[in-house]
Scaffold this motif. Structure first.
Motif, mmCIF file in Angstrom:
data_model
loop_
_atom_site.group_PDB
_atom_site.id
_atom_site.type_symbol
_atom_site.label_atom_id
_atom_site.label_comp_id
_atom_site.label_asym_id
_atom_site.label_seq_id
_atom_site.Cartn_x
_atom_site.Cartn_y
_atom_site.Cartn_z
ATOM 1 N N GLN A 32 0.860 -1.111 -0.042
ATOM 2 C CA GLN A 32 0.014 0.144 -0.122
ATOM 3 C C GLN A 32 0.981 1.338 -0.008
ATOM 4 O OE1 GLN A 32 -3.185 -0.022 0.074
ATOM 5 N NE2 GLN A 32 -4.012 -2.064 0.380
ATOM 6 N N LYS A 33 1.950 1.071 0.699
ATOM 7 C CA LYS A 33 2.883 2.453 0.983
ATOM 8 C C LYS A 33 4.220 2.210 0.417
ATOM 9 C CE LYS A 33 -0.332 4.211 4.530
ATOM 10 N NZ LYS A 33 -0.409 5.028 5.836
ATOM 11 N N SER A 34 4.982 3.164 0.322
ATOM 12 C CA SER A 34 6.368 2.904 0.002
ATOM 13 C C SER A 34 7.313 3.434 1.156
ATOM 14 C CB SER A 34 6.711 3.831 -1.255
ATOM 15 O OG SER A 34 6.464 5.224 -0.932
ATOM 16 N N VAL A 35 8.533 2.820 1.301
ATOM 17 C CA VAL A 35 9.578 3.243 2.120
ATOM 18 C C VAL A 35 10.943 3.340 1.223
ATOM 19 C CG1 VAL A 35 8.553 2.046 4.078
ATOM 20 C CG2 VAL A 35 10.329 0.918 2.516
ATOM 21 N N HIS A 56 -10.185 -1.040 -6.965
ATOM 22 C CA HIS A 56 -9.042 -0.181 -7.343
ATOM 23 C C HIS A 56 -9.421 0.639 -8.436
ATOM 24 C CE1 HIS A 56 -7.052 -1.952 -3.836
ATOM 25 N NE2 HIS A 56 -7.095 -3.072 -4.620
ATOM 26 N N LEU A 57 -9.764 -0.079 -9.594
ATOM 27 C CA LEU A 57 -9.974 0.740 -10.873
ATOM 28 C C LEU A 57 -11.474 1.288 -10.843
ATOM 29 C CD1 LEU A 57 -9.198 2.098 -13.622
ATOM 30 C CD2 LEU A 57 -9.674 -0.380 -14.476
ATOM 31 N N LYS A 58 -11.740 2.455 -10.405
ATOM 32 C CA LYS A 58 -13.011 3.000 -10.299
ATOM 33 C C LYS A 58 -13.667 3.989 -11.223
ATOM 34 C CE LYS A 58 -13.450 1.499 -5.925
ATOM 35 N NZ LYS A 58 -14.408 0.534 -5.559
ATOM 36 N N THR A 59 -14.828 3.994 -11.513
ATOM 37 C CA THR A 59 -15.333 4.958 -12.742
ATOM 38 C C THR A 59 -16.138 6.298 -11.734
ATOM 39 O OG1 THR A 59 -16.029 3.189 -14.086
ATOM 40 C CG2 THR A 59 -17.176 5.540 -14.087
ATOM 41 N N ILE A 60 -15.695 7.136 -12.001
ATOM 42 C CA ILE A 60 -16.077 8.592 -11.279
ATOM 43 C C ILE A 60 -17.190 8.986 -12.315
ATOM 44 C CG2 ILE A 60 -15.448 10.892 -10.303
ATOM 45 C CD1 ILE A 60 -14.086 8.237 -9.204
ATOM 46 N N TRP A 61 -18.405 8.710 -12.146
ATOM 47 C CA TRP A 61 -19.269 9.153 -13.144
ATOM 48 C C TRP A 61 -19.650 10.803 -13.223
ATOM 49 C CZ3 TRP A 61 -21.096 5.231 -15.425
ATOM 50 C CH2 TRP A 61 -20.867 3.807 -14.565
ATOM 51 N N GLY A 62 -19.683 10.973 -14.767
ATOM 52 C CA GLY A 62 -19.577 12.191 -15.142
ATOM 53 C C GLY A 62 -18.311 12.835 -15.215
ATOM 54 N N VAL A 63 -17.302 12.299 -14.785
ATOM 55 C CA VAL A 63 -15.855 12.740 -14.752
ATOM 56 C C VAL A 63 -14.872 11.795 -15.637
ATOM 57 C CG1 VAL A 63 -13.866 13.508 -13.486
ATOM 58 C CG2 VAL A 63 -16.281 13.768 -12.547
ATOM 59 N N GLY A 64 -14.683 10.725 -15.107
ATOM 60 C CA GLY A 64 -13.796 9.643 -15.791
ATOM 61 C C GLY A 64 -13.199 8.593 -14.834
ATOM 62 N N TYR A 65 -11.894 8.375 -14.682
ATOM 63 C CA TYR A 65 -11.611 7.249 -13.934
ATOM 64 C C TYR A 65 -10.370 7.482 -13.052
ATOM 65 C CZ TYR A 65 -14.190 4.709 -17.625
ATOM 66 O OH TYR A 65 -15.376 4.283 -18.521
ATOM 67 N N LYS A 66 -10.208 6.630 -12.047
ATOM 68 C CA LYS A 66 -9.126 6.703 -11.056
ATOM 69 C C LYS A 66 -8.722 5.102 -10.762
ATOM 70 C CE LYS A 66 -10.944 7.799 -6.578
ATOM 71 N NZ LYS A 66 -10.876 8.457 -5.477
ATOM 72 N N TRP A 67 -7.390 5.280 -10.182
ATOM 73 C CA TRP A 67 -7.073 4.077 -9.726
ATOM 74 C C TRP A 67 -6.647 4.330 -8.024
ATOM 75 C CZ3 TRP A 67 -5.583 -0.601 -12.196
ATOM 76 C CH2 TRP A 67 -5.051 -1.685 -11.337
ATOM 77 N N GLU A 68 -7.446 3.700 -7.036
ATOM 78 C CA GLU A 68 -7.417 4.355 -5.932
ATOM 79 C C GLU A 68 -7.047 3.023 -5.120
ATOM 80 O OE1 GLU A 68 -11.897 3.579 -3.952
ATOM 81 O OE2 GLU A 68 -11.300 5.475 -4.850
ATOM 82 N N THR A 69 -6.405 3.349 -3.892
ATOM 83 C CA THR A 69 -5.693 2.499 -2.816
ATOM 84 C C THR A 69 -6.767 1.549 -2.073
ATOM 85 O OG1 THR A 69 -5.244 4.177 -1.364
ATOM 86 C CG2 THR A 69 -3.707 3.776 -2.514
#
Length: 224
Positions: free
Chosen positions: A42-45, A210-223
């Motif tokens: 989930q996170k980086s070091v 993780h691969l989400k549709t944001i209705w009326g806007v577009g797409y994003k990859w979320e954690t």
């Protein structure tokens, strides 16, 4: 401040490393290899110090598990001093190996050298919860199994993974991925996203989380 993950189930060693590293780095401690790997997905070091003799994951295979989710530099700190153990550590993905008890100044110097070296390397790979996007080999894989992608699908996944939690409109994705191919319609993005989702589902990756549709806007990859 750069973050160093300490993976060691011995509290005395944890305390020693924390005291040694804290003046220069942010120290994150784990006494469970499994918990550490879950965190890395989930996170980086910036770097990991690793005791391979852990109760939940055996031996230097911990390095191999870390390499499934991250290319972070790894220094093994271990009581195991046999040549076979050291060679195995490097084979599984370690970048350096120090035998306990180690010299404190030597450890700091080795950490500095690894961090300096890693800062000069431009990574061609992206890691996310077992998913590896490797631009050099044009390969997308999940838990070691390759996933067939077209060039545009591959580029879309890479762009979204490079910008986690950022929302992109269809027009923005067209401009970035398709560039001068002006005849491409925005609905092309939708069909490519559908194909990507289906291929990732078939691989076993939980793409719908993780691969989400944001209705009326577009797409994003979320954690989440």
């Amino acid at each position: 401040m750069k973050k160093i993950m300490v993976i060691d189930n011995d509290q005395k060693t944890q305390n020693l490393l924390s005291s040694l590293l804290s003046p220069f780095y942010r120290c994150i401690q784990f006494r469970s290899a499994s918990d550490a790997i879950s965190f890395l997905s989930q996170k980086s070091v910036s770097l990991i110090t690793l005791e391979v003799d852990m109760p939940d994951i055996n031996g230097s295979s911990i390095c191999e598990e870390i390499r499934r989710v991250s290319n972070v530099p790894i220094i093994i700190l271990s009581n195991k001093s046999e040549k076979e153990d050291i060679v195995d550590g490097f084979k599984q993905g370690a970048d350096d190996y120090l035998i306990k008890p180690f010299n404190k100044n030597e450890l700091l110097v080795r950490i500095e050298a690894l961090l300096r070296r890693s800062s000069l390397v431009i990574s061609d790979s992206l890691f996310f919860q077992g998913l590896i996007w490797d631009e050099t080999s044009f390969n997308l894989s999940f838990n070691g199994k390759s996933i067939s992608m077209t060039p545009k699908e591959f580029a879309l996944v890479g762009h979204l993974l490079s910008n986690i939690n950022n929302v992109f409109s269809r027009e923005a994705l067209l401009q970035t991925i398709w560039s001068q191919e002006w005849k491409t319609e925005s609905r092309t993005i939708d069909s490519h996203i559908r194909n990507i989702r289906e291929k990732l589902r078939q691989s076993g990756f939980p793409v719908d989380r993780h691969l989400k549709t944001i209705w009326g806007v577009g797409y994003k990859w979320e954690t989440n």
